[in-house]
Design a protein around this motif. Structure first.
Motif, PDB file in Angstrom:
ATOM      1  N   THR A 366       0.867  -1.260   0.174  1.00  0.00           N
ATOM      2  CA  THR A 366       0.095   0.204  -0.062  1.00  0.00           C
ATOM      3  C   THR A 366       0.903   1.445   0.059  1.00  0.00           C
ATOM      4  OG1 THR A 366       0.005  -0.101   2.570  1.00  0.00           O
ATOM      5  CG2 THR A 366      -1.781  -1.265   1.133  1.00  0.00           C
ATOM      6  N   ARG A 367       2.067   1.106   0.072  1.00  0.00           N
ATOM      7  CA  ARG A 367       2.805   2.428   0.346  1.00  0.00           C
ATOM      8  C   ARG A 367       4.021   2.341  -0.751  1.00  0.00           C
ATOM      9  NH1 ARG A 367       4.424   3.649   6.308  1.00  0.00           N
ATOM     10  NH2 ARG A 367       5.171   5.662   5.390  1.00  0.00           N
ATOM     11  N   GLY A 368       4.748   3.476  -0.924  1.00  0.00           N
ATOM     12  CA  GLY A 368       5.915   3.711  -2.015  1.00  0.00           C
ATOM     13  C   GLY A 368       5.723   4.378  -3.235  1.00  0.00           C
ATOM     14  N   ARG A 369       6.453   3.997  -4.166  1.00  0.00           N
ATOM     15  CA  ARG A 369       6.293   4.612  -5.586  1.00  0.00           C
ATOM     16  C   ARG A 369       5.385   3.242  -6.431  1.00  0.00           C
ATOM     17  NH1 ARG A 369       9.287   4.793 -10.157  1.00  0.00           N
ATOM     18  NH2 ARG A 369      10.718   3.514  -9.520  1.00  0.00           N
ATOM     19  N   PRO A 370       4.728   4.075  -7.063  1.00  0.00           N
ATOM     20  CA  PRO A 370       3.589   3.091  -7.978  1.00  0.00           C
ATOM     21  C   PRO A 370       4.604   2.764  -9.017  1.00  0.00           C
ATOM     22  CG  PRO A 370       2.225   5.145  -7.314  1.00  0.00           C
ATOM     23  CD  PRO A 370       3.851   5.085  -7.086  1.00  0.00           C
ATOM     24  N   ILE A 371       4.549   1.254  -9.219  1.00  0.00           N
ATOM     25  CA  ILE A 371       5.334   0.729 -10.439  1.00  0.00           C
ATOM     26  C   ILE A 371       4.369   0.148 -11.280  1.00  0.00           C
ATOM     27  CG2 ILE A 371       7.442   0.730  -9.352  1.00  0.00           C
ATOM     28  CD1 ILE A 371       6.761  -2.352  -8.515  1.00  0.00           C
ATOM     29  N   GLY A 372       3.179   0.230 -11.438  1.00  0.00           N
ATOM     30  CA  GLY A 372       2.191  -0.314 -12.408  1.00  0.00           C
ATOM     31  C   GLY A 372       1.120  -1.092 -11.526  1.00  0.00           C
ATOM     32  N   SER A 373       0.458  -1.870 -12.228  1.00  0.00           N
ATOM     33  CA  SER A 373      -0.466  -2.906 -11.531  1.00  0.00           C
ATOM     34  C   SER A 373      -0.647  -4.325 -12.082  1.00  0.00           C
ATOM     35  CB  SER A 373      -1.946  -2.010 -11.948  1.00  0.00           C
ATOM     36  OG  SER A 373      -2.231  -2.115 -13.362  1.00  0.00           O
ATOM     37  N   ARG A 374      -1.232  -5.165 -11.311  1.00  0.00           N
ATOM     38  CA  ARG A 374      -1.484  -6.312 -11.581  1.00  0.00           C
ATOM     39  C   ARG A 374      -2.858  -6.786 -11.148  1.00  0.00           C
ATOM     40  NH1 ARG A 374      -1.257  -9.633  -7.241  1.00  0.00           N
ATOM     41  NH2 ARG A 374      -0.462  -8.945  -5.184  1.00  0.00           N
ATOM     42  N   ARG A 375      -3.294  -8.174 -11.610  1.00  0.00           N
ATOM     43  CA  ARG A 375      -4.589  -8.700 -11.549  1.00  0.00           C
ATOM     44  C   ARG A 375      -4.462  -8.969  -9.862  1.00  0.00           C
ATOM     45  NH1 ARG A 375      -6.717 -13.402 -14.874  1.00  0.00           N
ATOM     46  NH2 ARG A 375      -6.734 -11.524 -16.487  1.00  0.00           N
ATOM     47  N   GLY A 376      -5.514  -8.684  -9.130  1.00  0.00           N
ATOM     48  CA  GLY A 376      -5.562  -8.985  -7.834  1.00  0.00           C
ATOM     49  C   GLY A 376      -6.933  -8.595  -7.220  1.00  0.00           C
ATOM     50  N   ASP A 377      -6.887  -8.823  -5.877  1.00  0.00           N
ATOM     51  CA  ASP A 377      -8.157  -8.690  -5.200  1.00  0.00           C
ATOM     52  C   ASP A 377      -8.377  -7.517  -4.414  1.00  0.00           C
ATOM     53  OD1 ASP A 377     -10.638  -8.761  -3.757  1.00  0.00           O
ATOM     54  OD2 ASP A 377     -10.809 -10.818  -3.613  1.00  0.00           O
ATOM     55  N   PRO A 378      -8.805  -6.499  -4.453  1.00  0.00           N
ATOM     56  CA  PRO A 378      -8.485  -5.214  -3.308  1.00  0.00           C
ATOM     57  C   PRO A 378      -8.852  -5.645  -2.121  1.00  0.00           C
ATOM     58  CG  PRO A 378     -10.383  -4.838  -5.072  1.00  0.00           C
ATOM     59  CD  PRO A 378      -9.766  -6.150  -5.482  1.00  0.00           C
ATOM     60  N   ARG A 379      -9.701  -6.616  -1.961  1.00  0.00           N
ATOM     61  CA  ARG A 379     -10.333  -6.778  -0.564  1.00  0.00           C
ATOM     62  C   ARG A 379      -9.248  -7.640   0.505  1.00  0.00           C
ATOM     63  NH1 ARG A 379     -15.361 -10.654  -2.110  1.00  0.00           N
ATOM     64  NH2 ARG A 379     -13.446 -11.666  -3.146  1.00  0.00           N
ATOM     65  N   ALA A 380      -8.148  -7.942  -0.156  1.00  0.00           N
ATOM     66  CA  ALA A 380      -7.053  -8.329   0.654  1.00  0.00           C
ATOM     67  C   ALA A 380      -5.962  -7.030   1.198  1.00  0.00           C
ATOM     68  CB  ALA A 380      -5.987  -9.064  -0.295  1.00  0.00           C
ATOM     69  N   GLY A 381      -6.600  -5.885   1.052  1.00  0.00           N
ATOM     70  CA  GLY A 381      -5.975  -4.844   1.572  1.00  0.00           C
ATOM     71  C   GLY A 381      -5.002  -3.891   0.720  1.00  0.00           C
ATOM     72  N   ALA A 382      -4.770  -4.488  -0.558  1.00  0.00           N
ATOM     73  CA  ALA A 382      -4.374  -3.599  -1.631  1.00  0.00           C
ATOM     74  C   ALA A 382      -5.102  -2.390  -2.205  1.00  0.00           C
ATOM     75  CB  ALA A 382      -3.800  -4.523  -2.757  1.00  0.00           C
ATOM     76  N   ARG A 383      -4.508  -1.610  -2.894  1.00  0.00           N
ATOM     77  CA  ARG A 383      -5.450  -0.659  -3.437  1.00  0.00           C
ATOM     78  C   ARG A 383      -6.057  -0.717  -4.795  1.00  0.00           C
ATOM     79  NH1 ARG A 383      -2.046   5.055  -1.861  1.00  0.00           N
ATOM     80  NH2 ARG A 383      -1.780   4.512   0.352  1.00  0.00           N
ATOM     81  N   LEU A 384      -7.124  -0.387  -4.957  1.00  0.00           N
ATOM     82  CA  LEU A 384      -7.757  -0.765  -6.140  1.00  0.00           C
ATOM     83  C   LEU A 384      -7.129   0.283  -7.412  1.00  0.00           C
ATOM     84  CD1 LEU A 384      -9.929  -2.178  -8.022  1.00  0.00           C
ATOM     85  CD2 LEU A 384     -11.682  -0.368  -7.262  1.00  0.00           C
ATOM     86  N   ALA A 385      -6.691  -0.212  -8.325  1.00  0.00           N
ATOM     87  CA  ALA A 385      -6.293   0.533  -9.521  1.00  0.00           C
ATOM     88  C   ALA A 385      -7.572   0.905 -10.734  1.00  0.00           C
ATOM     89  CB  ALA A 385      -5.067  -0.035 -10.434  1.00  0.00           C
ATOM     90  N   LEU A 386      -8.383   1.733 -10.229  1.00  0.00           N
ATOM     91  CA  LEU A 386      -9.434   2.000 -10.752  1.00  0.00           C
ATOM     92  C   LEU A 386      -9.450   2.066 -12.564  1.00  0.00           C
ATOM     93  CD1 LEU A 386     -12.609   2.267 -10.842  1.00  0.00           C
ATOM     94  CD2 LEU A 386     -12.234   4.850 -10.554  1.00  0.00           C
ATOM     95  N   ILE A 387      -8.539   3.009 -12.969  1.00  0.00           N
ATOM     96  CA  ILE A 387      -8.596   2.886 -14.305  1.00  0.00           C
ATOM     97  C   ILE A 387      -7.992   2.009 -14.960  1.00  0.00           C
ATOM     98  CG2 ILE A 387      -7.302   4.563 -16.149  1.00  0.00           C
ATOM     99  CD1 ILE A 387      -9.286   5.920 -14.392  1.00  0.00           C
TER     100      ILE A 387
END
Length: 620
Positions: A366-387
């Motif tokens: 959840t913290r740091g410099r964004p380096i892209g996105s991957r497939r995953g479930d945001p309910r596990a505490g990760a941030r949803l990449a809406l776009i």
């Protein structure tokens, strides 16, 4: 590296700079802006063929004026695009146009910056901070002359050819653009130190550039000239195979600028000076000495010089092989501080392959410099990449709407975008972990006081840097029957001085206990998300076992086993041999643990601090 030579071309800007055997007077020095203006014209003639320019210069009037000159020389139809440092792959390479796709109900492709720059130039901001992944993508587009996109339901290959102006704003010798990018750019140029009054006018106008572009394909070059350029590259130790090819294209572009259809010697010497000299890794070897006459023959005295000596020297230069004349012309443009530049380049390569000053780069949730996105479930505490989630769902909207009849049967309007679980994307982050330097010091024997004093001084010097870098330092001392944690990981200088004061020394050498204690502390640091590195100060002469009893053979066997165990976990380790003379046992121990071996019998605190900082920088 720089291309600003110290010898001048002829008034047309394309003359050779040869040196006769009698050290003929050098031509007048070249105005640095003259070379810069000539490079701008050559890039405008053949941007894609020459790759581009690595321009080392801080923001200022000289850089702005040079970029404006490039813009003015490019044909009106040739685009110039600026690429920011943290540009996304979608904007750089192209991909799915999300807004147009959602509006049209079908996948709509978006053109990237590299496609938009076809036939022109891209300006790469802060090239010294470009990552290896971005440099690889850019290099692939340069090599193939096309951009391939296969993502988000889009599969396309779009031809594009462009030049690159890589703006290098680095201030230290160990910084610079990635080598993979530098190798694909013909010119390496510096404008540092130029002031407003040093900026001159352009050497060519836009009409000359258009004429040279039209003539470029008809310019020919002899095989002998190509061989001479390759020989000059070998003589100057140029490691890149692309450099002679770039020099060839520069020579052809220079001939086209001069309205000629054949490459001449002036074009070859110019190409060697601008392309090969900045890449030189050694000075060209001197010519072989003349053959001595046989001993039984009397050597005739040379005749006194006459008024025709200069003409004969010039005739000798003309009789020299073409390759030697090209090397002589380029040699004056080789940077005077060649050795320092090579050392800085080697240090930059080393640092680009390691993990950084303050610990390695680690993926975070959840913290740091964004380096892209991957497939995953945001309910596990990760941030949803809406776009990115919408981008993944957009290509499937026509199929999903055809399948969904329940909404219409119930009388409700279907949602604007149908999103399923497989579409969810979460943002990936990267942050630099904290570094922990662990000192394990042999405090046994008569030299213990000196060793501890050196270690204490090194720890205090390292702590002075830790406030800015947020690193930690720990100290383990082993003597008598075992090892003791003298200083747990800390950044507090006051606490360190308090714990370090008055520690006694003497007794046996439980080397295995010291190695295992450092091993355990490194494992604990890793569980906390830190990057540990270990510095062991010892002479390698173990004589106390893990059980705390004497026995040299058993103690050495256990020390070797502990060293091999430390090697397995892959922690960066430095072993400092504190013997009065380098000890074979200490070197063998360093090999067993995969550590860097440093014989340092008279180490002081500053030397140990420098060595430990280097070990932390190479932590993996």
């Amino acid at each position: 590296m720089e291309i600003l030579g110290t010898q001048a071309p002829d008034p047309a800007g394309l003359g050779p700079a040869t040196a006769g055997p009698q050290a003929a007077p050098a031509p007048p020095a070249v105005d640095p802006w003259t070379d810069a203006a000539l490079v701008a014209a050559l890039i405008a003639v053949d941007p894609a063929g020459l790759g581009g320019v690595a321009l080392k210069a801080l923001p200022g009037p000289a850089r702005d004026a040079w970029l404006a000159q490039v813009r003015a020389l490019l044909p009106a139809a040739a685009p110039l695009r600026r690429v920011p440092l943290h540009v996304t792959d979608e904007r750089l390479l192209g991909g799915l146009d999300l807004a147009a796709t959602l509006h049209a109900g079908r996948p709509v492709a978006e053109r990237g910056l590299l496609v938009e720059a076809d036939g022109g130039v891209i300006v790469l901001a802060m090239a010294e901070r470009v990552g290896t992944a971005a440099a690889a993508k850019l290099g692939m587009a340069i090599d193939h002359g096309a951009v391939r996109v296969e993502r988000d339901g889009i599969a396309s290959v779009t031809p594009t050819r462009f030049g690159v102006v890589a703006l290098d704003e680095s201030v230290g010798p160990d910084e610079g653009p990635p080598e993979a990018l530098l190798d694909r750019l013909a010119f390496h140029m510096e404008l540092e130190g130029l002031r407003q009054r040093d900026i001159g006018e352009a050497l060519h106008d836009a009409d000359e550039i258009v004429a040279a572009r039209a003539l470029l394909d008809r310019v020919t070059i002899e095989d002998q000239a190509m061989e001479a350029l390759c020989g000059a590259a070998i003589a100057m130790g140029v490691p890149s195979l692309r450099a002679p090819l770039f020099a060839l294209r520069v020579a052809r572009a220079a001939a086209a600028l001069d309205r000629r259809t054949a490459v001449e010697q002036d074009d070859l010497t110019l190409a060697a000076r601008l392309v090969l000299a900045p890449r030189a890794t050694r000075m060209p070897p001197p010519p072989p000495p003349p053959e001595q006459p046989p001993e039984d023959e009397e050597e005739e005295e040379p005749p006194p010089p006459d008024d025709g000596e200069d003409e004969r020297d010039q005739q000798d230069d003309e009789d020299k092989p073409l390759e030697d004349r090209i090397v002589d012309a380029a040699q004056a443009a080789i940077p005077a501080n060649l050795l320092a530049r090579l050392m800085a380049a080697a240090e930059r390569k080393r640092r680009q392959g390691i993990l950084g000053r303050s610990g390695e780069q680690r993926k975070a949730l959840t913290r740091g410099r964004p380096i892209g996105s991957r497939r995953g479930d945001p309910r596990a505490g990760a941030r949803l990449a809406l776009i990115e989630t919408l981008r993944a769902a957009a290509p499937w909207q026509p199929l999903r709407r055809a399948e969904v009849q329940l909404w219409e049967d119930s009388g409700r309007a279907p949602p604007r975008v149908l999103v399923r679980k497989d579409d969810f994307r979460i943002t990936r982050f990267k942050k630099r972990s904290q570094a922990t330097i662990i000192f394990a010091v042999d405090a046994s024997g008569s030299a213990a006081i000196a060793r501890l004093g050196e270690a204490k001084g090194a720890v205090e010097l390292l702590l002075a840097d830790c406030y800015a870098r947020r690193d930690q330092v720990a100290l383990i001392a082993f003597r008598g029957k075992g090892a003791e944690t003298l200083l747990p990981p800390t950044r507090s200088l006051a606490r360190a001085k308090k714990r370090l004061a008055g520690f006694p020394g003497g007794g046996g050498t439980p080397l295995a206990s010291g190695i295992e204690a450092a091993h355990l502390m490194a494992e604990v640091a890793r569980t906390r998300g830190e990057t540990p590195s270990i510095v062991i100060l010892t002479d390698g002469r173990a004589n106390v076992t893990l059980e705390g009893i004497g026995g040299r053979a058993r103690a050495e066997e256990q020390a070797k086993a502990a060293a091999e165990g430390l090697r397995v976990i892959g922690v960066s380790t430095l072993l400092v041999d504190m013997s009065l003379r380098p000890a074979p046992k200490a070197e063998a121990l360093a090999q067993a643990m995969g550590a860097t071996y440093m014989p340092l019998p008279r180490a002081d605190a500053r030397a140990l601090s420098t060595a430990a900082r280097s070990a932390a920088q190479t932590a993996e």
